[in-house]
Design an enzyme around this catalytic site. Sequence first.
Site, PDB file in Angstrom:
ATOM      1  N   GLU A  60      24.043  63.559  62.367  1.00  0.00           N
ATOM      2  CA  GLU A  60      22.894  63.241  61.511  1.00  0.00           C
ATOM      3  C   GLU A  60      23.347  63.200  60.063  1.00  0.00           C
ATOM      4  OE1 GLU A  60      19.633  65.976  61.581  1.00  0.00           O
ATOM      5  OE2 GLU A  60      19.714  66.260  63.738  1.00  0.00           O
ATOM      6  N   GLU A  76      20.611  72.041  66.192  1.00  0.00           N
ATOM      7  CA  GLU A  76      20.949  72.872  65.034  1.00  0.00           C
ATOM      8  C   GLU A  76      20.631  74.342  65.323  1.00  0.00           C
ATOM      9  OE1 GLU A  76      19.285  71.216  61.445  1.00  0.00           O
ATOM     10  OE2 GLU A  76      20.869  69.720  61.363  1.00  0.00           O
TER      11      GLU A  76
HETATM   12  C1  GLA Z   1      17.954  68.494  60.705  1.00  0.00           C
HETATM   13  C2  GLA Z   1      17.298  68.383  62.062  1.00  0.00           C
HETATM   14  C3  GLA Z   1      16.488  67.142  62.219  1.00  0.00           C
HETATM   15  C4  GLA Z   1      15.699  66.867  60.968  1.00  0.00           C
HETATM   16  C5  GLA Z   1      16.651  66.754  59.807  1.00  0.00           C
HETATM   17  C6  GLA Z   1      15.965  66.414  58.506  1.00  0.00           C
HETATM   18  O1  GLA Z   1      19.176  67.900  60.641  1.00  0.00           O
HETATM   19  O2  GLA Z   1      18.242  68.451  63.106  1.00  0.00           O
HETATM   20  O3  GLA Z   1      15.623  67.336  63.310  1.00  0.00           O
HETATM   21  O4  GLA Z   1      14.808  67.917  60.749  1.00  0.00           O
HETATM   22  O5  GLA Z   1      17.246  68.013  59.626  1.00  0.00           O
HETATM   23  O6  GLA Z   1      16.883  66.337  57.459  1.00  0.00           O
END
Ligand code: GLA
Length: 720
Positions: A324, A166
Amino acid sequence: MSSDASRATRHRDDARRWPVGLEGLGYGGDYNPEQWPLETQLEDLALMREAGVNLLSVGIFSWATLEPREGQYELGWLDAVLDRLHAAGIRVALATATASPPPWLTRRHPEILPQLADGTVLHQGGRQAYRVSSPVYRRYALRMTRLMADHYGNHPALALWHVDNELGCHVPHEYSDDSAAAFRDWLEARYGTVAALNAAWGTTFWSQRYDSFAEVLPPRTAPTYPNPTQHLDFARFSSDELLAHYRELRDVLREVTPHIPTTTNLMVSTRNKWMDYFSWAPDLDVVANDHYLDAADPEAHVELAFSADLTRGIAGGDPWILMEHSTSAVSWQPRNRPKGPGEMLRNSLSHVARGADSVMFFQWRQSAAGAEKFHSAMLPHAGTDSDVWRGTVHLGEVLRRLAPVRGSRVRADAALVVDYPAWWATELDSHPSDAVHYTDQVMAWYRQLWRRGVTVDVVAPGADLDGYRLVVVPTLYSVTDDAAAGIARAAQAGATVLVTYFSGIVDEHDHVRLGGYPGAFRELLGIRSEELHPLLADERLTLDDGSTADLWSEHLHLAGAAAVRTFTDGPRAGGPAVTRNAAGAGAAWYVATRLDDAGASRVVDELLAESGVTPVLPVVPDGVEVVRRWAEPGPGVSPGAGAGAGSASGTASGTASGTASGSDAGTSSGVGAGTSYLFVINHGSRDATVPARGVDLLTGAPITGELTVPAHGVAVVEEP
Ligand code: GLA
Ligand code: GLA
């Protein structure tokens, strides 16, 4: 860096590629085995098999475990993890492990720590404590990435590279001296001369004239409103700088492992505006997205649908990976509501319906320690005797049955134009109203189409709009000449175009287009607005169809257009509120205020009637989401060496990107052209019946005219 330019340069190397050896739809999540003893890791393998997991993201936050002291590596544990995953038949998206620098690094090199606009230093102790422009951080990140590539490049479990994590999540804008230096280089490349920069930034205003690039700074905290073009360019630079970091790491991975595709997980949603993902997409071998619901939003599933459609738009229509989402609650909102019955399955299938060919979660096993211990996971604290775990196993089964869907594509007759730089520019300060929020406008129109079951492609301005019969342009405050011309051409060619207030006001430098608003669309719309008239917080206006409006009005003149609605009270009583102009073979509508739901709904009914755009099904019950994916044989995305022969892995290349992948490794989809998959997702609390024919892929039952989807349930029909 306009996204149009990036798209135009997309070439054969940019054809999408799929994780190597991944068969069917991908299913899994982030896996952080270093948080657990071996015994637990062995249990993980058995449970992953039970759930049907076939893809895991590994090593994202492992730097401090892999390199506990500078230059001393402890890779044995990860070697063993990958060996065991391979033996279990699970493919791995392996991270560069660079997302969170270890404490020894920030202690030794505090000059890599990021700074805010007011000079505040962000310290070690959370994650992402690095400034992306730091040459020192870059050197360490490159070294770690090369180590991962050299060491794991030939590991048989390796399917995909996952760069960082991210990018820009916590530090989208960074204001240190390193950032200032990189910003100056970026400006020099963009403008060439300081005179051109002065012209673009309008620096005669408030004595801001620069005599050399060396005088330019990031928009650090200033006594009053900073130069808006400086702000805008800093946002462009910041997005480009994060992308440049991605590219640098990607290039190492490509050099060492050309056979493995590379991606990074984007954060496409209405809550993340700072990365211009349309300009990132050409550099991703496959687009991957992370998406989370806002627990406080009663229509969070509509926001999810929009984000999934935007992700597909960023991917140029190609299949993408949901990298995710959450099985249930997250841990970072004020009140973290668990998901309701069937909600996780509905969320998952909404993403799949809108182009995702993999469904993954943060994370596999819920952590016992750390800042995210209350964040749900596929395997919760409670263990396997839990609804969350049963949901995990059930979803695995559902995705196995949906394997034929892989590679099929969504088609839409309606396009919604969305632009990241316009989003930034709309929400700069010193505007007529600080209550104009970009995504509110986007969602107001998207929601209308969602409710009707009308499929929408979300596209960047400057996208090829050929073939769309309806083009919706919400609040496109800044727009280039080219993009405005493209939108006008769509109307000339026969589309119905809708433009809403505070559009076409400025060019890409945030300079007002003179002669009356909305300068860029005046001619297309056949109107001229002499003054913008935003409303106070409690002001409401009435229109002649009985609807109400708030937020905005204008002193609008007709210059060829007809008034479709007029204001009956307020500052512009009797004046036009909604207009329509015949334009070539099509028409262009303008909405000069924020309509209430009933008012917007009537306008959308008229737009659909005029454009001939129809919903996916003739009847779409309330709260029911309907989307169709179509199998299209043709040149496939390169499935990579070892992709499952016989699995439905082929896709045609993106229409929006306009490039045939020409991949020699492409496989045909294995299903006949014309086969389609109807997704029916019931978000309501009543059973819903829709017309359908074919085979229910989840149950195998024939559907002979009517399909009843239970409250909170889902169905996917393979249509002949
Ligand atoms: C992001 C991050 C993960 C985690 C999630 C929690 O997507 O990439 O590492 O912190 O948020 O929602
Ligand atoms: C003050 C300043 C002016 C201008 C106006 C705007 O009066 O002196 O330069 O900024 O505010 O209202």
